[in-house]
Design a protein around this motif. Structure first.
Motif, PDB file in Angstrom:
ATOM      1  N   HIS A 182      83.791  43.101  23.795  1.00 59.55           N
ATOM      2  CA  HIS A 182      84.345  44.116  25.255  1.00 59.55           C
ATOM      3  C   HIS A 182      85.094  43.630  26.255  1.00 59.55           C
ATOM      4  O   HIS A 182      84.794  43.634  27.040  1.00 59.55           O
ATOM      5  N   ALA A 183      84.905  41.751  25.264  1.00 65.19           N
ATOM      6  CA  ALA A 183      86.489  41.431  27.373  1.00 65.19           C
ATOM      7  C   ALA A 183      87.877  42.153  26.852  1.00 65.19           C
ATOM      8  O   ALA A 183      87.978  43.386  25.911  1.00 65.19           O
ATOM      9  N   PRO A 184      88.385  42.319  28.239  1.00 61.68           N
ATOM     10  CA  PRO A 184      89.868  42.742  28.107  1.00 61.68           C
ATOM     11  C   PRO A 184      90.525  43.029  27.383  1.00 61.68           C
ATOM     12  O   PRO A 184      91.194  43.850  27.526  1.00 61.68           O
ATOM     13  N   ASP A 185      90.776  42.387  26.572  1.00 61.88           N
ATOM     14  CA  ASP A 185      92.333  42.047  25.814  1.00 61.88           C
ATOM     15  C   ASP A 185      91.561  42.418  24.626  1.00 61.88           C
ATOM     16  O   ASP A 185      92.100  42.747  23.251  1.00 61.88           O
ATOM     17  N   ALA A 186      90.216  42.950  24.674  1.00 60.42           N
ATOM     18  CA  ALA A 186      89.950  43.737  23.391  1.00 60.42           C
ATOM     19  C   ALA A 186      89.969  45.173  22.086  1.00 60.42           C
ATOM     20  O   ALA A 186      90.324  46.016  23.481  1.00 60.42           O
ATOM     21  N   PRO A 187      90.874  45.554  21.955  1.00 59.54           N
ATOM     22  CA  PRO A 187      90.685  46.690  21.024  1.00 59.54           C
ATOM     23  C   PRO A 187      89.705  47.988  21.167  1.00 59.54           C
ATOM     24  O   PRO A 187      87.824  46.678  21.049  1.00 59.54           O
ATOM     25  N   PRO A 188      90.035  48.656  21.732  1.00 62.33           N
ATOM     26  CA  PRO A 188      88.618  49.551  21.606  1.00 62.33           C
ATOM     27  C   PRO A 188      87.757  49.689  20.320  1.00 62.33           C
ATOM     28  O   PRO A 188      87.957  49.458  19.234  1.00 62.33           O
ATOM     29  N   LEU A 189      86.327  50.107  20.479  1.00 61.85           N
ATOM     30  CA  LEU A 189      86.073  49.909  19.439  1.00 61.85           C
ATOM     31  C   LEU A 189      85.638  51.557  19.017  1.00 61.85           C
ATOM     32  O   LEU A 189      84.453  51.868  19.827  1.00 61.85           O
ATOM     33  N   THR A 190      85.313  52.081  17.625  1.00 64.72           N
ATOM     34  CA  THR A 190      84.817  53.313  17.777  1.00 64.72           C
ATOM     35  C   THR A 190      83.579  53.573  17.963  1.00 64.72           C
ATOM     36  O   THR A 190      82.372  52.471  17.575  1.00 64.72           O
ATOM     37  N   GLY A 191      83.320  54.297  18.446  1.00 62.68           N
ATOM     38  CA  GLY A 191      81.484  54.749  18.971  1.00 62.68           C
ATOM     39  C   GLY A 191      81.062  54.062  19.630  1.00 62.68           C
ATOM     40  O   GLY A 191      80.438  54.352  20.554  1.00 62.68           O
ATOM     41  N   GLU A 192      81.847  52.915  20.798  1.00 66.07           N
ATOM     42  CA  GLU A 192      81.769  52.336  22.040  1.00 66.07           C
ATOM     43  C   GLU A 192      81.785  52.704  22.706  1.00 66.07           C
ATOM     44  O   GLU A 192      82.544  51.552  23.250  1.00 66.07           O
ATOM     45  N   SER A 193      81.878  53.613  23.686  1.00 69.85           N
ATOM     46  CA  SER A 193      82.318  54.087  24.857  1.00 69.85           C
ATOM     47  C   SER A 193      80.949  54.314  25.379  1.00 69.85           C
ATOM     48  O   SER A 193      79.297  53.983  25.124  1.00 69.85           O
ATOM     49  N   GLY A 194      81.043  55.029  27.040  1.00 70.36           N
ATOM     50  CA  GLY A 194      79.989  54.820  27.570  1.00 70.36           C
ATOM     51  C   GLY A 194      79.307  53.196  28.376  1.00 70.36           C
ATOM     52  O   GLY A 194      79.955  53.108  27.957  1.00 70.36           O
ATOM     53  N   LEU A 195      77.569  53.740  28.493  1.00 70.89           N
ATOM     54  CA  LEU A 195      76.885  52.234  28.466  1.00 70.89           C
ATOM     55  C   LEU A 195      77.069  51.591  27.493  1.00 70.89           C
ATOM     56  O   LEU A 195      77.474  50.274  27.565  1.00 70.89           O
ATOM     57  N   VAL A 196      77.060  52.289  26.668  1.00 72.78           N
ATOM     58  CA  VAL A 196      77.411  51.052  25.209  1.00 72.78           C
ATOM     59  C   VAL A 196      78.453  50.098  25.636  1.00 72.78           C
ATOM     60  O   VAL A 196      78.427  49.239  25.382  1.00 72.78           O
ATOM     61  N   GLY A 197      79.309  51.125  26.575  1.00 68.33           N
ATOM     62  CA  GLY A 197      80.621  49.264  25.824  1.00 68.33           C
ATOM     63  C   GLY A 197      80.852  48.656  27.193  1.00 68.33           C
ATOM     64  O   GLY A 197      81.021  48.039  27.637  1.00 68.33           O
ATOM     65  N   SER A 198      79.703  48.759  27.811  1.00 67.47           N
ATOM     66  CA  SER A 198      79.505  47.824  29.345  1.00 67.47           C
ATOM     67  C   SER A 198      79.219  46.356  29.466  1.00 67.47           C
ATOM     68  O   SER A 198      78.536  46.505  28.447  1.00 67.47           O
ATOM     69  N   LEU A 199      80.193  45.443  29.607  1.00 68.65           N
ATOM     70  CA  LEU A 199      80.504  44.607  29.528  1.00 68.65           C
ATOM     71  C   LEU A 199      78.595  43.981  29.931  1.00 68.65           C
ATOM     72  O   LEU A 199      77.968  42.671  29.740  1.00 68.65           O
TER      73      LEU A 199
END
Length: 391
Positions: free
Chosen positions: A55-72
């Motif tokens: 979830h680093a700023p330059d990392a590509p988005p991960l399928t299914g990891e949005s919302g709270l799950v994607g918080s650093l």
């Protein structure tokens, strides 16, 4: 609008596990799939495979990891000392011994829900009457939540565990409201501490020192939504499977609590929480797994569902005897540093629920066919919208 037909999670097809393999994810990004039991354990326990870089700023988005799950700031997305510092604030609260002390009041909540079901006129909806309110009441008592917060839990969960289908504006608004709730709850417990888990967290964080407030807010929010959503999902899926396809097991569940515990463990092992086919990690350096070198910088998908069916570890046709103990520890709760803190609480809630529901309602049965069930969508977990039963 009706979506495409959805298979029950226990009917998902898993291919045979094999060596680590390059795969293309639905969003087009490349990853390595790891599927054999020992290989998955290695990825989950080896510190060369982490979460933070995903979830680093330059990392590509991960399928299914949005919302709270994607918080650093989420504990699950921390590695090393940052992760350990957060985990130490809660580790003692979720040991098997600590969870065992909660058993009497959890059992009392189960019985209260069953009393209300008994006073209802069938057919009734088990989701509205049991699988949702039970875990909500348990996590609310554990965390010390008031009634308005309890009533918002399902709303917050939809966005915290979003599958990416929600509008950006809706997502930002809901998560901002949720974060404000978490911050206010922490502030209140600092001012007026109690005997709830939030107060324990505040005291432990003060003793530990150096924990950013954003990480504490995400920790509280993660416990609140994760503590009820996963249990609701496990309960709903397990009951639909047992009543719809394994009714011959029902009487024994009510007669033997130890047997109910074995069945609970096996259902946790066999029925995933959702359609997601891999717990993602980031390879910090070139690392050999199962005879294959995974290059540094790779996204690695540890497929716990496939590993839980590895024929080198588990016998074929695992669902034939639900009362047989597992041949090896399940990977449903993960392994290593990120092993699920709530695993023992989830086990206890599922065991007590199956045992006491079957004991109180030995004639419980589906009032509508299982294949007519509508499924909850929009989040990374999946369970029935309604389970209509009679007795």
């Amino acid at each position: 609008m009706t979506g495409p037909p959805t298979l029950p999670l226990h009917r998902l097809r898993f291919g045979p596990p094999g060596p680590p393999t390059p795969v293309t994810q639905p969003d087009g990004t490349e990853a390595w799939q790891v599927s054999r039991y020992e290989d998955v354990r290695k990825v989950l326990t080896d510190t060369r495979f982490g979460r933070a870089q995903l979830h680093a700023p330059d990392a590509p988005p991960l399928t299914g990891e949005s919302g709270l799950v994607g918080s650093l700031d989420l504990m699950f997305n921390q590695d090393g000392e940052d992760h350990l510092r957060l985990r130490r604030t809660l580790r003692r609260a979720f040991t098997p011994r600590a969870v065992a002390r909660w058993r009497p009041w959890i059992a009392s909540i189960v019985e209260q829900r069953l009393d209300e079901l008994a006073d209802s006129t069938p057919p009734v909806d088990l989701v509205a009457g049991f699988t949702l309110p039970l875990p909500v009441e348990v996590i609310s008592r554990l965390m010390g939540l008031d009634t308005p917060a309890r009533e918002r839990l399902r709303h917050w969960s939809e966005y915290a565990f979003s599958d990416g289908s929600h509008r950006k504006e809706e997502m930002e608004s809901a998560l901002a409201e949720f974060a404000a709730f978490g911050a206010a709850l922490l502030a209140e417990r600092r001012s007026v501490p109690g005997d709830d888990l939030t107060s324990v967290l505040v005291r432990a964080a003060d003793e530990e020192g150096g924990i950013p407030e954003g990480q504490l807010v995400d920790l509280v929010c993660g416990l609140v939504v994760g503590g009820h959503d996963s249990t609701m999902t496990m309960l709903g899926n397990s009951l639909l499977y047992l009543l719809g396809e394994r009714p011959e097991c029902w009487h024994r569940l009510g007669e033997d609590e130890q047997a109910a515990g074995t069945v609970a463990e096996r259902l946790l092992h066999l029925i995933p929480l959702g359609d997601d086919r891999g717990s993602a990690r980031y390879a910090a350096v070139d690392t050999e797994v199962g005879g294959v070198t995974i290059p540094a910088g790779s996204v690695v998908l540890a497929d716990c569902g496939m590993a839980n069916r590895d024929p080198d570890v588990f016998p074929p046709r695992q669902s034939d005897d639900l009362f047989a103990p597992l041949a090896a520890p399940t990977l449903t709760f993960g392994a290593g540093p990120h092993y699920c803190l709530g695993a023992w609480l989830a086990r206890l809630e599922l065991q007590l629920s199956l045992h006491r529901l079957a004991g109180r309602f030995p004639g419980l049965r589906l009032a509508r066919p299982a294949d007519e069930v509508e499924w909850r969508r929009g989040t990374t977990s999946r369970s029935p919208q309604r389970i209509t039963v009679t007795w």
